[in-house]
Each structure stands twice: as structure tokens, then as C-alpha cells.
Design a protein around this motif. Structure first.
Motif, PDB file in Angstrom:
ATOM      1  N   MET B   1      78.069   6.781  24.273  1.00  0.00           N
ATOM      2  CA  MET B   1      79.090   6.165  25.117  1.00  0.00           C
ATOM      3  C   MET B   1      78.788   4.693  25.396  1.00  0.00           C
ATOM      4  SD  MET B   1      81.668   7.964  25.882  1.00  0.00           S
ATOM      5  CE  MET B   1      82.440   7.368  27.391  1.00  0.00           C
ATOM      6  N   SER B   2      77.622   4.211  24.960  1.00  0.00           N
ATOM      7  CA  SER B   2      77.284   2.859  25.406  1.00  0.00           C
ATOM      8  C   SER B   2      77.542   1.827  24.330  1.00  0.00           C
ATOM      9  CB  SER B   2      75.825   2.796  25.840  1.00  0.00           C
ATOM     10  OG  SER B   2      75.019   2.912  24.679  1.00  0.00           O
ATOM     11  N   ASP B   3      78.359   2.153  23.324  1.00  0.00           N
ATOM     12  CA  ASP B   3      78.613   1.145  22.317  1.00  0.00           C
ATOM     13  C   ASP B   3      79.560   0.070  22.858  1.00  0.00           C
ATOM     14  OD1 ASP B   3      79.766   3.757  22.175  1.00  0.00           O
ATOM     15  OD2 ASP B   3      81.275   2.885  20.839  1.00  0.00           O
ATOM     16  N   MET B   4      79.272  -1.158  22.436  1.00  0.00           N
ATOM     17  CA  MET B   4      80.009  -2.327  22.897  1.00  0.00           C
ATOM     18  C   MET B   4      81.402  -2.360  22.280  1.00  0.00           C
ATOM     19  SD  MET B   4      77.687  -3.792  24.607  1.00  0.00           S
ATOM     20  CE  MET B   4      76.233  -4.587  24.001  1.00  0.00           C
ATOM     21  N   VAL B   5      82.471  -2.517  23.086  1.00  0.00           N
ATOM     22  CA  VAL B   5      83.776  -2.751  22.472  1.00  0.00           C
ATOM     23  C   VAL B   5      84.075  -4.228  22.362  1.00  0.00           C
ATOM     24  CG1 VAL B   5      85.175  -0.695  22.744  1.00  0.00           C
ATOM     25  CG2 VAL B   5      84.809  -2.186  24.706  1.00  0.00           C
ATOM     26  N   LEU B   6      83.634  -4.945  23.364  1.00  0.00           N
ATOM     27  CA  LEU B   6      83.970  -6.362  23.386  1.00  0.00           C
ATOM     28  C   LEU B   6      82.798  -7.139  23.953  1.00  0.00           C
ATOM     29  CD1 LEU B   6      86.499  -8.316  23.024  1.00  0.00           C
ATOM     30  CD2 LEU B   6      86.671  -8.199  25.482  1.00  0.00           C
ATOM     31  N   GLU B   7      82.519  -8.244  23.291  1.00  0.00           N
ATOM     32  CA  GLU B   7      81.424  -9.065  23.760  1.00  0.00           C
ATOM     33  C   GLU B   7      81.854 -10.514  23.655  1.00  0.00           C
ATOM     34  OE1 GLU B   7      77.901  -8.422  21.478  1.00  0.00           O
ATOM     35  OE2 GLU B   7      76.699  -9.775  22.703  1.00  0.00           O
ATOM     36  N   VAL B   8      81.608 -11.280  24.693  1.00  0.00           N
ATOM     37  CA  VAL B   8      81.868 -12.708  24.580  1.00  0.00           C
ATOM     38  C   VAL B   8      80.533 -13.430  24.636  1.00  0.00           C
ATOM     39  CG1 VAL B   8      84.157 -12.556  25.575  1.00  0.00           C
ATOM     40  CG2 VAL B   8      82.259 -13.070  27.054  1.00  0.00           C
ATOM     41  N   ARG B   9      80.408 -14.433  23.786  1.00  0.00           N
ATOM     42  CA  ARG B   9      79.137 -15.168  23.721  1.00  0.00           C
ATOM     43  C   ARG B   9      79.388 -16.651  23.901  1.00  0.00           C
ATOM     44  NH1 ARG B   9      76.841 -12.706  18.259  1.00  0.00           N
ATOM     45  NH2 ARG B   9      76.482 -10.553  18.906  1.00  0.00           N
ATOM     46  N   GLY B  10      78.813 -17.176  24.950  1.00  0.00           N
ATOM     47  CA  GLY B  10      78.803 -18.628  25.147  1.00  0.00           C
ATOM     48  C   GLY B  10      80.171 -19.278  25.234  1.00  0.00           C
ATOM     49  N   ILE B  11      81.108 -18.586  25.892  1.00  0.00           N
ATOM     50  CA  ILE B  11      82.458 -19.148  25.982  1.00  0.00           C
ATOM     51  C   ILE B  11      82.493 -20.347  26.934  1.00  0.00           C
ATOM     52  CG2 ILE B  11      84.779 -18.702  26.886  1.00  0.00           C
ATOM     53  CD1 ILE B  11      84.655 -17.298  24.399  1.00  0.00           C
ATOM     54  N   ARG B  29      81.366  -2.185  27.585  1.00  0.00           N
ATOM     55  CA  ARG B  29      81.077  -0.996  26.789  1.00  0.00           C
ATOM     56  C   ARG B  29      82.282  -0.073  26.800  1.00  0.00           C
ATOM     57  NH1 ARG B  29      75.696  -0.180  30.266  1.00  0.00           N
ATOM     58  NH2 ARG B  29      74.513  -1.943  29.456  1.00  0.00           N
ATOM     59  N   ALA B  30      82.331   0.760  25.801  1.00  0.00           N
ATOM     60  CA  ALA B  30      83.383   1.770  25.778  1.00  0.00           C
ATOM     61  C   ALA B  30      83.152   2.730  26.941  1.00  0.00           C
ATOM     62  CB  ALA B  30      83.362   2.514  24.455  1.00  0.00           C
ATOM     63  N   GLY B  31      84.213   3.052  27.646  1.00  0.00           N
ATOM     64  CA  GLY B  31      84.111   4.034  28.710  1.00  0.00           C
ATOM     65  C   GLY B  31      83.424   3.553  29.969  1.00  0.00           C
TER      66      GLY B  31
END
Lengths: 317, 502
Positions: B1-11, B29-31
Motif C-alpha cells: 500500500m505504500s507505493d508512491m502515486v505522485l511525487e514532486v521534486r524541487g518545484i 502514496r496510494a491509499g
């Protein structure tokens, strides 16, 4: 730096384009940038300019006045006709009163009955055009003692080498500018245009504020009619046709927002003068006079596009 | 359940003069429900707008489902499965629920003709998945705010969204509707949707979120597990200091009666409303949105008309005033919506402050600029308002600073009675407690104060006496020890049940 260039073009693009145009015309003609021609242009814009002063008040509240074109026709017919009947002074007084009354009627319907400004003034445009024909019976009117009347001073006179209509226009601009910038009424106009609801919550009577802007618009159009009658020494039934768009184009070309709340008199003076020089330049370059209608179209589209584009830019930056 | 759906880096995102986002990184993370908190102007909304394709970032990258992604616009975001649910809902009131769910992405055949049946069928199943209780054909304009929100959430179903961003979703919901919304959010979470939850309301954040990321001045201050954190820690991260006394109540020292309202009524809005407020007293007006609280005070102030009722000002009967007359008598109304009713946002602080009192700031109709500037500077420092100058357009200020100008514009004329309608809605914790202190201070100076709030702790915390309103009627009045949350809830809910039973 790309961003800065964009912002710069947004803000000053029209003025830059205008300067390029001026230089272009000046290089291709001899007469353009001579004092005589410049005064000529200013004399020509003094009528639309005078009307635009009043219309600026209306636009600042976020509304429109499209009735000024045929109002100019009617009032010019009145001032010329009454000049023949009752003499110059009563004619001018009557014209001013008629202008105030028409403006008040627009103001009543828009400010108090809260009808849509576009519709009300468009209907008034049509109504007044009809009224002109009722009044004149379809024939043009001319001042009978054109050579001897002091009435000529408003359109044809000079004072210290400067045409009187130009002086009237600039004087009117100073007064209108002072009223807008420094009086409580001016503040109400900006308040109502910027946010009508918040202004009402601040105890400002938006109905009266809107009402008075139309009265002012009627008044400046009446002064413009006096200048027009005096310059032409007569009036055709279509003399003011299309002026409403020229005036509006000048106001928004100067950068006064159609959405209300931002703009100023000096912007209108600049906008309407730019329009005058563009038209004059086109004539000097040998284009037929009706090209100005096409140019007016382009100017309106571009100016509105810039106005709204600046606002839209905030969402999709 | 801890997989990343969205990640922002250095915006990074810069607006003219402001660095709204400065090297911001965080992940969803998902969920999980991931809270994004911060004071107004901290950059939360900007960050969400970048994710939803409304703004383009100046730098940094977005990794969506493991792939670097460009989001080119709101529709693109939605098609990719990133859905932003706005603070102000973005629905077309004249269209049906089904048409709104697929707004701008309607299924069409190859001639561009709308496939109505497919649209309706898909929308119906999306609405049913959420247990909405209304069908796809209902016109959205006829729905309540909470139901309209469900229409927006149904988009998450319809587009099988992987990320749903809620921006202040409970701002205009009743407690029941909020419970319902949380139920829905938990449902989305169970299906593995990553949820970003933006709110100023700390109790909600601790109730529903798994992790909290705090933003301050466009920078991430840190991400913590909700279960391992507390209000104190989050507040400190948000404002860089702790808030000791959340609520301050003025000492009870009442003078003469300032306002008496007797039997005020308006068809369809409220009926038979009576109350009084005295010098030095803070009267709370509690009720859910739609209870008629704002309508009552707007009528007293004069922006609305009444059918019946009498008004007494300092003991003498007056006819229902116009706003101008109210202001001149010494009444002030800080309205519910500062953007629509409170301020002219394109004007600066100077002009907004003098707007209700133009005659006080002018000599024979000519504005006195010196006086305006003096008063502007006085309140700028007294309320510690952050602005670059007297003519900086208020649209460029944060909500808290805008609200301070609404207060300044009313306080500068020394009112006798000040009515504050939801004075702390949508503003940050720091400004909130400053406003609570101010309320106590005003009462201490002898002003009569009426505070409307749908936040129970706030209305109980600042008031000496509380009226409970429901369905357009005053249903109870509490004072002293009787001022408890239970009593208020009882009063309001009993009344609603009573109405339902009729």
C-alpha cells in the motif's frame, strides 16, 4: 528574461506600436509632424475626446454608453436649429439641459431600475436617431448668420494660437481628472466599478453613483455638440453616426478596463489622441477616409484583448 | 500500500515579486490522506494548481506513477487521473450532474454528437459508487453545496483518478455533511487513491489524515506522521512559534444597551428574531450555514430589507436604516465574504480603509490624502498588516492580511457596534488568534460586538453570551456555565428534528 519581455510588451506594446507607426508616417510624408497638422489632429479629436471624458466615468463603473453617437447628432441639430430660432446663448443652455436630461434618463434605467447598460444605451441610440428625424423632419439644418455669430468661437476660434475646441477639451480633461482622482465622487466611481457589492456594504449608494456617471456622459456629449455645431455651422441627420464606437475605442485604447474599477482620464486623453493620429496618418498616407472604420475595429479588438489577456494571464501563467 | 502515486521534486514557482514555491518536494502514496497545511500565502494553493495543470512550474519535476510527467492543463490533469476539488466549486449550475461530471470531456461519436446514453450511464454508476442519493439528471444548480461537492468527487470515480486534491472542502459544510464527506474520503482511500487534503481546520486534519506536510513561505518545513504529531508541533512548524492562549475573552463589564432587535422577520429567510447587545459585550451568534445568521445581521445593517420587526438604537426606536445611516450611527459590519462583500481588491489599503467614511476623509468633497495615509499607517502597524505600501492592490495580499484591512476600514471610524460575520474563515492560525485578541480588546474598550461563527470553539471562546440559530429562528440563548458545545448542538439539532417532524 522571456517573461519580462512579455510583460513589457503587454504593458507598453500598444504605445510601442504607435510610436513605430508615427515614425513610419513621418518618414513617408512631409506634413505629418508639423505643428499645424498636430493642432489639426487635436482639433479633430476634441469632439470625440470631450465625449470620451464622460464615457470614461461610465466605463469606470463597468458599464457602457453607446447612446452618445446619436445623442451627439440630436444635440447638434438642436443647438444649430435653436441658434437660428432663439440665438446662441439660449441654444447652448437648451442643448446642455437636453444632454443632462438624456443622460439622467439612461442613468435612471441603468442605476435605479438596474437594466442592462448595453441594452438600455443601444435602445437609446436607436430612439435618439428616430427623434432626430422627428425634430428635423429629415432636412439638414444650417446656421443662418454663420459669418457674424460669436457662436463660431467654440469650433473655429483660436486663443493664443491654440484652437478653442482643443482648449475646451483639455480644460474638460483637467476638471474630469481632478474630479476622479481627488473627490469623494471619484472614489465612489472607482469603488462601484471595482466591486459594487463591497461598495454597497460600505454605505455607498451605487444607484446614485451610476446615475451621475450617465448624467456626466450626457453633459460632455452636449458640450461636444456645441463644438460640433459651431465647427460645421450646421448639422446633418447622421453627423454623430459611429461616434459611440470611436469614443469607446479611445477609452479602452488608453487602457481603461471594460470591467470597471481601473483607468483614468489621462489614459483616455492619450487613447483618443492616439486614435486621432492614426486616422490622420492613414489619410496622409493616401488611404481613403473609411479606412478609419476598419482601424477602429482592430483597435477595439486589440485593446480589449490586452485588457482581458492581462487578467486571464493570472490563471494560466 | 505504500507505493508512491505522485511525487514532486524541487518545484519552484515565482510570481512577480514573490517566490510562491521554493524548491518544494513531497510525495503522495496510494491509499493515504496527506494533509498540506500552512498559513495563508504559504504556497499550498499554488502547489496544488501546479499539480492540477493550472500553473506551470518554473523548475522541478513531477513524477506521476513512476514517470516524469508534464501536466499541460486542467483537462489533461483530469484525464491523467489527477483531480483538484476547488475551494470554490467549478460546476455549471444549469447543466445536469452527468454533464458536470464529464464537463469538457463529454463522450461523443465521430461527428461530435454527444453520446447521451453513455454519459448518463457512466455518471449514474459514478454517483452510485459514492452513495450520493441523487441521479445523473438533476440540475446542479438545485443541489446543496455538499451535494455539488459530491458531483465533483464523482469525477474521481468517472475518470478513475489516482490522486484527488481537496482544497478546503469543508469550508461551507454542516457537521453532518462533513461526516458524510469524510466517509467518502475514506472510501476513496480504501480503493487506493492518493488524497491531498488542504485545510485550516486542525481537528479535521488530525481526524482524517495519515501524514502532514507543513509549508511556510513557499518552503516545506517538514513532513510528519499524523499519529506521531500534535497540534502544538504543527502550529510551531506553521508559524515558527507556539500559540499559548487560543481564545481570549474580555472581562465582563457591560454598559448601556446599544442595539435591540425586536421581532425581525423576512419571508423565507428568518422570522421573529429578537436580541440585544450591550456596551462591552460580545454576543455570539451560532448556527450552521443557512440558519439565517448572515441574513439577520445584513438586515440590521441595512443591505437587506425586512418584512417586519423593530429596531432600537441606544434605547430609541429607529426605522430600518440604509447602510449609509447605519455607518453614520456607528454600526460596522465585517461581512461574511471579504472578497465579494468586504473589499475592493484592485484598490490598495489606503482607499479601502476610507471607503465607508468618505465624508470623514474629505473636506468639502475633496479627499484628504494626508488623513488617509495617516490612518492607513496607524492600522498597518496596529494590526501588523503585511503590505508593501498604501496603494498595493489588496488582491496581492494573503487572506489574513486582507481581513485585517476589512477590520481597519471599520475600526477607523470608532464604531459603537461592530458585527463580525465569520471573521476568521479561511485565514491562518496566526491571524486568527490576532483577531480573537482584537475582539476581546474591542469589548474591553466598550464596544458592543456581535460575532457570527460556525466554529463552535470560537463562538464559545470569544462570546459572553451565545444565541443559537436554526432554520431562520433563534432557538436558544446560553450564558455563563450553560455555554457548552453539547448545549449548542442540542439546541440546534433538536430544533431541526422538530422541523423535520412537522
Amino acid at each position: 528574461m522571456n517573461f519580462d519581455l512579455n510583460a513589457m510588451l503587454r504593458r507598453h506594446g500598444l504605445v510601442l506600436a504607435f510610436l513605430v507607426f508615427l515614425v513610419g508616417v513621418a518618414l513617408n510624408t512631409d506634413a505629418f509632424l508639423t505643428p499645424g497638422n498636430i493642432l489639426d489632429v487635436l482639433r479633430q479629436v476634441s469632439i470625440t475626446g470631450m465625449m470620451a471624458l464622460g464615457v470614461t466615468f461610465v466605463v469606470l463603473t463597468g458599464r457602457l454608453d453607446l447612446s452618445v453617437g446619436s445623442m451627439l447628432t440630436l444635440l447638434t441639430v438642436i443647438v444649430v436649429d435653436q441658434h437660428n430660432i432663439s440665438g446662441p446663448f439660449p441654444a447652448i443652455v437648451m442643448t446642455l439641459i437636453a444632454g443632462l436630461a438624456i443622460g439622467a434618463f439612461n442613468g435612471l434605467l441603468i442605476g435605479f431600475v438596474r437594466l442592462n447598460a448595453l441594452i438600455v444605451t443601444l435602445a437609446m441610440l436607436s430612439f435618439l436617431q428616430g427623434l432626430v428625424l422627428f425634430y428635423s423632419g429629415g432636412s439638414n439644418v444650417n446656421v443662418q448668420n454663420a459669418q457674424s455669430t460669436w457662436f463660431a468661437v467654440f469650433g473655429r476660434g483660436n486663443f493664443l494660437g491654440i484652437p478653442v475646441p482643443v482648449i475646451l477639451f483639455l480644460l474638460g480633461a483637467v476638471v474630469a481628472g481632478l474630479v476622479l482622482q481627488f473627490t469623494t465622487f471619484g472614489r465612489r466611481v472607482y469603488g462601484v466599478g471595482g466591486n459594487e457589492t463591497a461598495s454597497i456594504f460600505s454605505g455607498i449608494d451605487a444607484r446614485w453613483t451610476v446615475f451621475w456617471t450617465y448624467v456626466i456622459s450626457g453633459f460632455t456629449t452636449a458640450i461636444a455638440a456645441v463644438i460640433m455645431g459651431s465647427r460645421v455651422m450646421g448639422a446633418q441627420n447622421t453627423i454623430g453616426q459611429g461616434y459611440e464606437l470611436t469614443v469607446l475605442a479611445g477609452v479602452i485604447l488608453g487602457g481603461t478596463s471594460m470591467l470597471g474599477g481601473s483607468g483614468s482620464i489621462w489614459r483616455t486623453v492619450i487613447g483618443i489622441s492616439m486614435l486621432g493620429f492614426i486616422q490622420n496618418g492613414l489619410l496622409l498616407l493616401g488611404f481613403p477616409y473609411y479606412v478609419q472604420w476598419l482601424v477602429t475595429w482592430a483597435v477595439i479588438i486589440i485593446a480589449v484583448w490586452i485588457d482581458l489577456g492581462a487578467k486571464r494571464g493570472r490563471i494560466f501563467a | 500500500m505504500s507505493d508512491m502515486v505522485l511525487e514532486v521534486r524541487g518545484i519552484t514557482k515565482t510570481f512577480p515579486g514573490v517566490k510562491a514555491l521554493d524548491n518544494v518536494s513531497f510525495d503522495i502514496r496510494a491509499g493515504e490522506v496527506h494533509a498540506l497545511v500552512g498559513e495563508n500565502g504559504a504556497g499550498k494553493s499554488t502547489l496544488m494548481k501546479v499539480l492540477a495543470g493550472l500553473h506551470r512550474a518554473d523548475g522541478g519535476e513531477i513524477i506521476y506513477q513512476g514517470q516524469p510527467t508534464e501536466v499541460s492543463g486542467p483537462l489533461d490533469a483530469r484525464k491523467k487521473g489527477i483531480l483538484l476539488i476547488h475551494q470554490e466549486l467549478s460546476l455549471a449550475p444549469e447543466l445536469s450532474a452527468a454533464e458536470n461530471i464529464y464537463l469538457g470531456a463529454w463522450p461523443t461519436n465521430r461527428f461530435g454528437v454527444l453520446k447521451k446514453r453513455e454519459l448518463r450511464r457512466n455518471a449514474k454508476s459514478a454517483l452510485e459508487a459514492l452513495n450520493c442519493g441523487f441521479g445523473p439528471d438533476v440540475r446542479v444548480g438545485t443541489l446543496s453545496v455538499a451535494m455539488q461537492q459530491m458531483v465533483e468527487i464523482a469525477r474521481a470515480e468517472a475518470f478513475s483518478a489516482n490522486v484527488v486534491i481537496f482544497d478546503e472542502p469543508t469550508a461551507s459544510l454542516t457537521d453532518n455533511e462533513k461526516t458524510q464527506l469524510f466517509h467518502t474520503i475514506r472510501g476513496l482511500k480504501e480503493r487506493g487513491v492518493g488524497i491531498v487534503y488542504i485545510s485550516h481546520k486542525m481537528d479535521e486534519i488530525f481526524d482524517i489524515t495519515d501524514r502532514i506536510t507543513v509549508l511556510r513561505d513557499g518552503q516545506v518545513q517538514g513532513t510528519v506522521e499524523t499519529a506521531e504529531s500534535d497540534l502544538n508541533q504543527i502550529t510551531r512548524m506553521m508559524i515558527g512559534r507556539t500559540l499559548d492562549a487560543y481564545f481570549v475573552k474580555a472581562e465582563a463589564n457591560f454598559g448601556e444597551e446599544v442595539l435591540r432587535v425586536d421581532g425581525l422577520g423576512k419571508q423565507g429567510l428568518f422570522k421573529d428574531v429578537s436580541f440585544t447587545v450591550r456596551e462591552g459585550e460580545v454576543l455570539g451568534l451560532y448556527g450552521l450555514v443557512g440558519a439565517g445568521r448572515s441574513e439577520v445581521v445584513e438586515t440590521v445593517f441595512g443591505v437587506r430589507k425586512a418584512d417586519s420587526g423593530r429596531l432600537f438604537w441606544k434605547g430609541g426606536e429607529i426605522k430600518l436604516p440604509s447602510p449609509r445611516e447605519s455607518i453614520d450611527m456607528g454600526m460596522a459590519l465585517v461581512p461574511e465574504s471579504r472578497k465579494e462583500q468586504g473589499l475592493v481588491l484592485m484598490m490598495g489599503g489606503r482607499e479601502n480603509t476610507s471607503l465607508p467614511h468618505l465624508s470623514l476623509f474629505s473636506d468639502v468633497s475633496v479627499m484628504n490624502r494626508t488623513k488617509e495615509l495617516a490612518v492607513f499607517e496607524k492600522y498597518r502597524s496596529a494590526l501588523s498588516i503585511k503590505t508593501t505600501g498604501p496603494d498595493q492592490a489588496l488582491s496581492q495580499l494573503s487572506g489574513g492580511n486582507q481581513q485585517k484591512f476589512v477590520l481597519a476600514k471599520w475600526l477607523c471610524a470608532d464604531p459603537k457596534l461592530i458585527i463580525l460575520d465569520e471573521p476568521t474563515r479561511g485565514i491562518d492560525v496566526g491571524s486568527k488568534s490576532a483577531i480573537h485578541e482584537l475582539i476581546a480588546d474591542l469589548a474591553h474598550q466598550g464596544l458592543a460586538v456581535i460575532v457570527i461563527s460556525s466554529e463552535m470553539p470560537e463562538v464559545l471562546g470569544v462570546s459572553h453570551r451565545v444565541l443559537a440559530m436554526s432554520e431562520g429562528a433563534v432557538v436558544a440563548e446560553f450564558e455563563g456555565d450553560a455555554m457548552t458545545e453539547e448545549n449548542l448542538i442540542d439546541a440546534v439539532s433538536h430544533h431541526r428534528k422538530g422541523i423535520a417532524a412537522e
